[in-house]
Design an enzyme around this catalytic site. Structure first.
Site, PDB file in Angstrom:
ATOM      1  N   LYS A 123       0.864  -1.246  -0.064  1.00 50.89           N
ATOM      2  CA  LYS A 123       0.085  -0.015   0.061  1.00 50.89           C
ATOM      3  C   LYS A 123       0.739   1.190  -0.060  1.00 50.89           C
ATOM      4  O   LYS A 123       2.181   1.105   0.423  1.00 50.89           O
ATOM      5  CB  LYS A 123      -0.917  -0.049   1.197  1.00 50.89           C
ATOM      6  CG  LYS A 123      -2.106   1.032   1.023  1.00 50.89           C
ATOM      7  CD  LYS A 123      -3.163   0.148   0.641  1.00 50.89           C
ATOM      8  CE  LYS A 123      -4.444   0.986   0.481  1.00 50.89           C
ATOM      9  NZ  LYS A 123      -5.690   0.193   0.208  1.00 50.89           N
TER      10      LYS A 123
HETATM   11  N1  GLU Z   1      -7.516   0.220  -3.218  1.00 47.21           N
HETATM   12  C1  GLU Z   1      -8.060  -1.088  -3.175  1.00 47.21           C
HETATM   13  C2  GLU Z   1      -8.177  -1.638  -2.107  1.00 47.21           C
HETATM   14  O1  GLU Z   1      -8.085  -1.470  -0.933  1.00 47.21           O
HETATM   15  C3  GLU Z   1      -7.713  -1.792  -4.587  1.00 47.21           C
HETATM   16  C4  GLU Z   1      -6.275  -2.055  -4.641  1.00 47.21           C
HETATM   17  C5  GLU Z   1      -5.780  -2.793  -6.024  1.00 47.21           C
HETATM   18  O2  GLU Z   1      -6.818  -2.819  -6.793  1.00 47.21           O
HETATM   19  O3  GLU Z   1      -4.902  -2.910  -5.942  1.00 47.21           O
HETATM   20  O4  GLU Z   1      -8.457  -2.956  -2.226  1.00 47.21           O
END
Ligand code: GLU
Length: 433
Positions: A123
């Site tokens: 993240k």
């Molecule tokens: N931000 C989204 C989540 O928290 C998607 C992450 C992604 O598609 O890699 O799952």
């Protein structure tokens, strides 16, 4: 794992964060503790889940429109790469911290494994209020951040995506910056891109669709009819808004909505054909003429059957958990429920479909996008939605069976299914050197 030795510098907790029990990382650690009894011999690797593999902190200086230079804090955390490259969004928010990004990256590890995608968890985030920036400043911020984290991301290494306050345009700038720095167009370095830059049909609404699919399955098991069900949604952005539209299509009434602009209610259900364009035009639900405004805290007392927290972490505190009227909570957000609230909800017979499966639709279609980019062969929206539905339904079934077998919550069951996959990979790869 062996216990920490008092003199050799090894630690059983991390020196660089001091989480409280209700903070995101503290919440995640207690979720891990709860799954340990169900991991069998793999439990010896648990410590691996309690520390990120790699955390990068970057300085992001940009020249503002007025000629001044401002510095922002940026982060990219790769929590675990045992099952594949890192995967996870990038968040722009004034409250972003290293500890929050660590928790969000860890939940990505669990989420990707829960739906069996060949990814680890990662993240990123920038501590910024993007609403205060011009479009040009936002582009500079994004490009400089991408360049700084360019040393650890890549199509086979770690693949960012949208999250809170980031979108397709930001992904386009990230893809372009990474491509310019490496000398070749690398569409697979980020997902959630615009369609003509290698984006996937269905990606924008995928997280909301996954919330709906898991909600539909859970409601069926509870004997709760979606037709006529009353739904309250916190966060009316990409996730909450898309989920609300699908519930409304299934005959449910969206009786309450809350976001940073206010809280509105309507016992008969909002007309989404009016609310959705209103939110687009006005930046939020506040002031919507098709509902009555109530104070923000009263949102938690609203009479409803289904509650969808689709905003930020830590929203369902112990106090609020005692007031929630819903029978079913669908976690569109990451980490919306603190552990004590989880216990209160379980004790009151409220079913919680946890974030790590409920909102996995987004990353699942991100995976489809990444696969399409590598094969340069693009699928129809129908193919995407059918595959997404199947992955979510199958994953939830396995989790539900696990919960029934051990008599545990869906959250602990999701962690059990996911952590087994992660730790088997970890064990099979072995400890290097
Ligand atoms: N931000 C989204 C989540 O928290 C998607 C992450 C992604 O598609 O890699 O799952």
């Amino acid at each position: 794992m062996t216990a920490a030795h008092p003199h050799n510098g090894a630690q059983s907790s991390l020196s660089y964060v001091s989480p409280s029990p209700t903070s995101p990382w503290g919440t995640y650690l207690s979720q891990v503790d709860r799954v340990v009894p169900y991991l069998g011999p793999l439990a010896k690797w648990t410590e691996t889940l309690k520390r990120p593999k790699r955390a990068l902190i970057v300085d992001v200086p940009i020249e503002m429109d007025d000629g001044s230079v401002q510095h922002f804090e940026g982060f990219r955390v790769q929590h675990n790469l045992s099952r594949g490259p890192g995967k996870g969004g990038v968040r722009y928010h004034p409250d972003v911290t290293l500890e929050e990004v660590m928790a969000l990256s860890a939940w990505m590890t669990v989420k990707c494994a829960a739906v069996n995608l060949p990814y680890g968890g990662a993240k990123g985030g920038i501590r910024v209020d993007p609403k205060q920036l011009s479009l040009k400043e936002l582009e500079k911020l994004t490009r400089r951040y991408t360049s700084e984290i360019g040393i650890i991301i890549g199509p086979q290494r770690d693949i960012p995506a949208p999250d809170v306050n980031t979108n397709g345009q930001i992904m386009a700038w990230m893809m372009d910056t990474y491509s310019m720095n490496t000398g070749a167009t690398a569409t697979g370095v980020v997902t959630g891109k615009p369609i003509h830059l290698g984006g996937s049909l269905g990606r924008v609404k995928a997280t909301g669709r996954g919330v709906f699919v898991t909600g539909r399955e859970a409601a069926r098991r509870l004997g709760l009819k979606l037709d006529g069900a009353r739904v309250a949604v916190q966060g009316f952005g990409n996730v909450g808004g898309s989920a609300a539209e699908l519930f409304a299509q299934a005959g449910s009434k969206i009786v309450a909505a809350q976001d940073h602009t206010g809280t509105i209610v309507n016992k008969n259900g909002f007309d989404l054909a009016e609310l959705v364009p209103y939110v687009k035009a006005n930046g939020g639900v506040g002031g919507f003429p098709g509902g009555d405004a109530i104070d923000n805290e009263s949102f938690w007392d609203v009479d409803c059957d289904i509650l969808i927290p689709a905003a930020l972490e830590g929203q369902i505190s112990a106090a609020r958990a005692n007031r929630i009227k819903a029978k079913l909570v669908l976690e569109g957000a990451n980490g919306p429920t603190v552990p004590e609230a989880d216990d209160i909800l379980a004790g009151r017979g409220v079913l919680v479909v946890p974030d790590v499966i409920c909102n996995a639709g987004g990353v699942t279609v991100s995976y489809f996008e990444w696969v399409q980019d590598f094969s340069s062969f693009f699928w129809t929206e129908d193919e995407i939605n059918v595959r997404l539905d199947k992955i979510m339904v199958d994953a939830l079934k396995k989790i539900w069976d696990t919960a029934d077998r051990h008599k545990i919550t869906l959250r602990t069951a999701t962690f059990a299914v996911a952590c087994e996959r992660i730790l088997i990979a970890r064990e099979e790869r072995g400890l290097y050197p």
